[in-house]
Scaffold this motif. Structure first.
Motif, PDB file in Angstrom:
ATOM      1  N   GLU A   1       0.808  -1.216   0.000  1.00 18.53           N
ATOM      2  CA  GLU A   1       0.000   0.000   0.000  1.00 18.53           C
ATOM      3  C   GLU A   1       0.846   1.273   0.000  1.00 18.53           C
ATOM      4  O   GLU A   1       0.295   2.384  -0.081  1.00 18.53           O
ATOM      5  CB  GLU A   1      -0.922   0.012   1.225  1.00 18.53           C
TER       6      GLU A   1
ATOM      7  N   GLY B   1      -5.860  -1.542   4.519  1.00 17.29           N
ATOM      8  CA  GLY B   1      -5.589  -1.198   3.127  1.00 17.29           C
ATOM      9  C   GLY B   1      -6.826  -1.356   2.279  1.00 17.29           C
ATOM     10  O   GLY B   1      -7.885  -1.780   2.758  1.00 17.29           O
ATOM     11  N   TYR B   2      -6.664  -1.043   0.997  1.00 16.69           N
ATOM     12  CA  TYR B   2      -7.810  -1.062   0.088  1.00 16.69           C
ATOM     13  C   TYR B   2      -7.628  -2.035  -1.072  1.00 16.69           C
ATOM     14  O   TYR B   2      -8.601  -2.498  -1.649  1.00 16.69           O
ATOM     15  CB  TYR B   2      -8.062   0.349  -0.472  1.00 16.69           C
ATOM     16  N   SER B   3      -6.408  -2.366  -1.407  1.00 17.16           N
ATOM     17  CA  SER B   3      -6.167  -3.256  -2.552  1.00 17.16           C
ATOM     18  C   SER B   3      -6.477  -4.699  -2.185  1.00 17.16           C
ATOM     19  O   SER B   3      -6.464  -5.079  -1.011  1.00 17.16           O
ATOM     20  CB  SER B   3      -4.717  -3.136  -3.022  1.00 17.16           C
TER      21      SER B   3
ATOM     22  N   ALA C   1      -3.532  -6.394  -0.467  1.00 15.31           N
ATOM     23  CA  ALA C   1      -3.416  -6.055   0.957  1.00 15.31           C
ATOM     24  C   ALA C   1      -4.457  -6.778   1.787  1.00 15.31           C
ATOM     25  O   ALA C   1      -4.176  -7.315   2.866  1.00 15.31           O
ATOM     26  CB  ALA C   1      -3.540  -4.543   1.140  1.00 15.31           C
TER      27      ALA C   1
END
Length: 343
Positions: A144, A180-182, A185
């Motif tokens: 991230e 996190g957002y991905s 992650a």
């Protein structure tokens, strides 16, 4: 017979068993032991001369008392109803109980093996939790390029602050959605959460088992082992001792089906325990403590201290002159108890 002669016409004939250690025993032709030292103090205080004679066992000594061959029998002799029917005793000189000694059982051995294993498992699992959450925090931070949630980022902008905060959050499994957002992650976080639950469950189970094992260990150490009717293994006892008589009473009442294996000396009982034939012995508590102090025994334990207590005294011939017995009793009351002479 010495007992019918005038006072001090002849020295008293005092019987001392060959080996009822630590109370009375012979080494290199000399009598020794706590009861022997106590008797010597009594004889000196009462100004009564005596001659010591070795007897093969307590039973032999009691027989010789009844026939008049002995005037006094010296050992840690428990006063029992059976003996009072056959001979006389001085005033009590001590008090003791019975102890069952033997090697630790399989359950106790298993506990001894489990304790270090469980302790190491608890420590390892805790370390794994810390490392796992730290590695995951590092992976998420790298993917991230930092932590972007306001609850994670520190106000001063230092990298170390959000990293350690994320590490703590991953370790405690709180606020994982803020990591996190991905997808990558979140995959790291999900794997961490699953692995952390497994490791945490291992930690909890090992700690619980450790506490339970110690409780079992303590209960085994302090429990009273009852000689029940289901226990038919033989138990070593000194022939004619209070333990021998008590076991026979228990058998006659149907309380215990234990077979007493009789020996004439503590040396014979020690040899029997060493070859585990039998692997338990019922002896006086004083003798049990002495036995366990030997460096030769590492796995021998007192399995049970029985609550019954016996007064102990010197046995005397029924024909012993009354004035002699009175002088012995007076001397006993003037000197310290037998425990004073313990080694």
């Amino acid at each position: 017979m010495a007992a019918t002669l005038p006072l001090q016409a002849l020295p008293l004939t005092v019987g001392i068993p060959r080996d009822t250690s630590p109370c009375a025993f012979w080494r290199e032709g000399l009598a020794s032991g706590t009861a022997v030292e106590h008797w010597r103090a009594v004889a000196e205080a009462s100004e009564l001369p005596y001659q010591a004679r070795a007897v093969s066992s307590i039973t032999d000594g009691l027989t010789q008392l009844r026939t008049g061959e002995l005037d006094v029998l010296v050992s840690c002799l428990n006063i029992t109803p059976q003996r009072l029917r056959l001979t006389n005793f001085t005033v009590p000189v001590s008090e003791d109980g019975l102890a069952l000694v033997g090697r630790e059982g399989s359950v106790r051995n298993l506990v001894a093996i489990l304790l270090p294993v469980l302790a190491s498992t608890a420590v390892v699992s805790l370390v794994l939790l810390v490392l796992l959450s730290g590695i995951t925090a590092l992976a998420v931070w790298a993917v991230e390029r930092g932590f972007h949630h306001s609850d994670v980022n520190a106000k001063d902008g230092k990298v170390s602050r959000p990293f350690f905060k994320a590490w703590v959050m991953l370790f405690s499994s709180s606020g994982l959605y803020k990591m996190g957002y991905s997808k990558r992650a979140m995959s790291f976080v999900a794997v961490n959460a699953l692995a952390a639950r497994v490791v945490f469950a291992l930690f909890i189970s090992s700690v619980t088992a450790l506490v339970a094992s110690r409780a079992v260990d303590d209960s085994l150490r302090g429990r009273g082992v009852v000689l029940s009717a289901s226990q038919d293994e033989p138990v070593a006892v000194l022939r004619g001792s209070a333990a021998d008589e008590w076991l026979m009473d228990e058998r006659n009442r149907g309380v215990a089906a234990v077979e007493p294996r009789r020996f004439d000396s503590m040396a014979e009982i020690t040899a029997a325990l060493q070859r585990e034939d039998p692997d338990r012995a019922l002896i006086d508590q004083r003798a049990a403590r002495e036995l366990l102090q030997s460096e030769d025994w590492t796995d021998l334990r007192i399995l049970s201290d029985y609550p019954l207590r016996f007064y102990q005294a010197f046995a005397v011939s029924p024909g012993l002159e009354r004035t002699v017995l009175e002088r012995i009793n007076i001397a006993i009351t003037q000197i310290g108890p037998i425990e004073h002479y313990e080694r």
